[in-house]
Write a protein that holds these residues in place. Structure first.
Motif: not given
Length: 353
Positions: A31-37, A62-64
């Motif tokens: 989910a985090l990968r999809a959010l970043r994409r 993916y996370l800042d």
């Protein structure tokens, strides 16, 4: 009803609430990968446990940022620090997040926390269908495996999210550290079976004497069995070594998260409880045999059942809500050493270096 995340709304700051342990965080990576994409320029912050710092750094694609959640009663993952909550919520509101996503369970306890963060919009799971809001809040999908739950939430909120594969990035320093451990303990990856006997909750641990039976049998067949775990689990690995007449390498407390992942990638098989390392094996594509004691195996087991063999005794009290089983641990005792050994032998026959 407007979707929380869509092409007409480009959030600049997104907070994701998931104050859980490593295995839980790894399950959220798709989910985090999809959010970043979807939002490559957004500042995405994980609101989580203090122990998630290395996780955030490793997944900096993916996370800042990690914002530490101080804990509160009803959240057992860490001691509650209620005196710190007012400052935490003031700080979250001052940050002015465009979106807050609740990725911490069904929402009964976590949604009020996310609401108090003061984001312009918030979305997440809700406990039942009556509270569902199209494009924003999704009724908790009980039947879905954990990684697919959060992908379903993002799709409900308007994103394209379908890739459910796990991942775990390793660095050159991780590989060097793993090489050192292999040399130090004279371990050959082509014959290496890792055994991880610990789990955060005692109710999730398969009995040590049964692990010992499996380790003894695999050692007699010519496999090198090495034990992994945290430094706090050394008493368990020491007890296991005392129960086995053949030498077992003990790596507990000697690995970093990264070097452990490299060792998991290089070994022939992992035998473990249903805990965080099982998701590392899923991310690395390493075969495993997992004994699921107390947990909801349908929710937490790795998706690839060819690579990952899961043993879970059918007990009416599953999933368990207790730290220590009060009724004699039938879910653990319902899985025999012979069953685990047979699954391990089958996996090793199909494994290639």
């Amino acid at each position: 009803m407007m979707s929380l995340l869509n092409s007409s709304f480009r959030p600049g700051r997104i907070a994701v609430f998931r104050a859980l342990q490593l295995g839980d965080l790894l399950c959220a990576i798709p989910a985090l990968r999809a959010l970043r994409r979807a939002f490559p320029q957004a500042h995405i912050a994980l609101v989580g446990l203090p122990g998630a710092r290395e996780f955030r750094e490793r997944f900096d694609a993916y996370l800042d940022e990690l914002i530490v959640f101080p804990g509160m009663p009803g959240f057992p993952e860490q001691p509650a620090r209620p005196r710190e909550l007012p400052a935490f919520f003031r700080g979250m509101r001052a940050r002015g997040f465009d979106v807050a996503l609740q990725m911490h369970g069904s929402g009964g306890r976590s949604n009020p926390i996310v609401e108090r963060m003061g984001a312009r919009r918030w979305g997440g799971f809700v406990p039942d269908a009556h509270a569902q809001i199209p494009g924003q809040r999704l009724a908790w999908p009980e039947a879905l495996p954990e990684p697919r739950r959060y992908l379903a939430l993002l799709r409900h909120c308007g994103l394209d999210a379908s890739d459910d594969s796990l991942e775990f990035p390793c660095l050159e320093a991780d590989r060097r550290d793993a090489d050192r451990l292999l040399r130090q303990h004279a371990l050959n990856p082509e014959r290496l079976v890792l055994m991880h006997v610990g789990a955060r909750l005692p109710s999730r641990r398969w009995p040590l004497e049964r692990y010992a039976d499996v380790a003894q049998a695999l050692s007699r067949e010519g496999w090198q069995v090495a034990l992994t775990g945290t430094s706090g689990e050394r008493s368990m690995t020491a007890e296991l070594r005392r129960r086995v007449s053949r030498p077992l390498a003990d790596l507990s407390g000697e690995t970093t998260l990264g070097s452990l992942a490299v060792l998991v990638r290089r070994c022939r098989l992992l035998v473990c409880n249903d805990t965080g390392i099982s998701h590392v094996a899923a991310a690395m594509g390493t075969r495993s045999v997992i004994v699921a004691c107390g947990s909801d195996a349908g929710r937490w087991a790795p998706l690839n059942r060819r690579l990952h063999s899961v043993l879970a005794a059918d007990t009416p009290c599953r999933p368990c809500a207790f730290e220590t089983c009060p009724i004699g641990h039938p879910c653990a005792l319902g899985v025999s050493a012979q069953q685990v050994l047979a699954r391990a032998q089958g996996q090793l026959e199909g494994a290639h270096p």
